[in-house]
Design an enzyme around this catalytic site. Structure first.
Site, PDB file in Angstrom:
ATOM      1  N   HIS A 108     -24.981-102.604 -56.327  1.00 34.91           N
ATOM      2  CA  HIS A 108     -25.911-103.424 -55.544  1.00 34.91           C
ATOM      3  C   HIS A 108     -27.124-102.621 -55.068  1.00 34.91           C
ATOM      4  O   HIS A 108     -27.103-102.033 -53.972  1.00 34.91           O
ATOM      5  CB  HIS A 108     -25.191-103.983 -54.321  1.00 34.91           C
ATOM      6  CG  HIS A 108     -24.237-105.088 -54.624  1.00 34.91           C
ATOM      7  ND1 HIS A 108     -24.540-106.417 -54.423  1.00 34.91           N
ATOM      8  CD2 HIS A 108     -22.972-105.059 -55.121  1.00 34.91           C
ATOM      9  CE1 HIS A 108     -23.501-107.166 -54.766  1.00 34.91           C
ATOM     10  NE2 HIS A 108     -22.542-106.364 -55.202  1.00 34.91           N
ATOM     11  N   GLU A 148     -29.816-103.697 -53.821  1.00 35.53           N
ATOM     12  CA  GLU A 148     -30.408-104.279 -52.615  1.00 35.53           C
ATOM     13  C   GLU A 148     -29.804-103.705 -51.333  1.00 35.53           C
ATOM     14  O   GLU A 148     -30.373-103.848 -50.250  1.00 35.53           O
ATOM     15  CB  GLU A 148     -30.275-105.811 -52.635  1.00 35.53           C
ATOM     16  CG  GLU A 148     -28.918-106.367 -52.267  1.00 35.53           C
ATOM     17  CD  GLU A 148     -27.913-106.339 -53.407  1.00 35.53           C
ATOM     18  OE1 GLU A 148     -26.883-107.023 -53.286  1.00 35.53           O
ATOM     19  OE2 GLU A 148     -28.151-105.636 -54.410  1.00 35.53           O
ATOM     20  N   CYS A 186     -24.501-107.771 -59.837  1.00 35.74           N
ATOM     21  CA  CYS A 186     -23.082-108.070 -59.637  1.00 35.74           C
ATOM     22  C   CYS A 186     -22.772-109.480 -60.142  1.00 35.74           C
ATOM     23  O   CYS A 186     -22.745-109.708 -61.334  1.00 35.74           O
ATOM     24  CB  CYS A 186     -22.694-107.881 -58.176  1.00 35.74           C
ATOM     25  SG  CYS A 186     -20.906-107.760 -57.902  1.00 35.74           S
TER      26      CYS A 186
END
Length: 215
Positions: A187, A189, A84
């Site tokens: 994302h 993560e 991002c």
């Protein structure tokens, strides 16, 4: 094996990135004002709003002392993953092609998206299957990809109906010509544990990064 995660003023996903890294390697916190990478085997530039995204998303962070070391590390073949805002920073630093523009509706959007793996010939997608769909959250206002990118450098595309930001050719993630630097807007993560997100698809990218780092 150690993977560094950079924190800039305004970064908000560094803790989540370190947690994701901890599932595949030893996470190392890196500070934007410190040019020392502390001997890490790979670098993650996480999401957030570095320097408040003033001027242009990622444009100020690109000049942080740590980034000169990241550029040298990447040019030497070290694996670097930008997520991002991290993707925006890597584009601003000239490590990745293209640019990220405001979303087509000029609004911040947070939603789960599906992306399709375009190649498994990169370290980051080496644990995936060609054409595999990954379900990963996305949350940004400046994520519309634009630029000249050879097909072989396009790693992820938004699945049909999931390109909410207007990215050119549905591009969600790209790599550099050497294949050791990757950026993506969703994302991963936030998708490393089914108990908290319903999908662990994002973990595949960290596993692939760890594999090339240890090699």
């Amino acid at each position: 094996m150690k993977l560094g995660v950079i924190t800039f003023p305004g970064t908000c996903d560094d803790a989540d990135a370190r947690l994701a890294v901890s599932k595949v390697a030893e996470p190392v916190a890196l500070w934007h004002g410190d040019s020392d990478l502390h001997g890490v085997d790979g670098v993650v530039v996480p999401g957030g709003f570095s320097y408040g995204d003033y001027l242009r998303a990622g444009a100020i962070a690109r000049f942080s002392p740590v980034m000169e070391s990241v550029i040298a590390f990447a040019n030497a073949g070290g694996p670097v993953l930008g997520i991002c805002n991290g993707f925006q920073i890597l584009c601003e630093a000239g490590l990745l092609p293209g640019a990220l523009l405001p979303n087509k509706d000029l609004r911040f959007v947070c939603r789960q998206v599906d992306v399709e793996v375009q190649t498994v010939g990169t370290p980051f997608t080496s644990t995936c299957e060609l054409g595999q769909r990954l379900s990963i959250p996305a949350k940004h206002m400046t994520g519309c990809f634009f630029g000249e990118v050879p097909d072989e450098q396009v790693v992820l595309r938004y699945a049909e109906g999931h390109n909410f930001n207007g990215s050119q050719d549905d591009i969600a993630g790209v790599v550099n010509a050497q294949g050791n630097v990757m950026g993506l807007m969703p994302h991963p993560e936030h998708a490393v544990d089914v108990l908290i997100g319903g999908s662990a698809d994002g973990l595949k990218l960290f596993e692939g990064m760890a594999r090339v780092a240890v090699a």
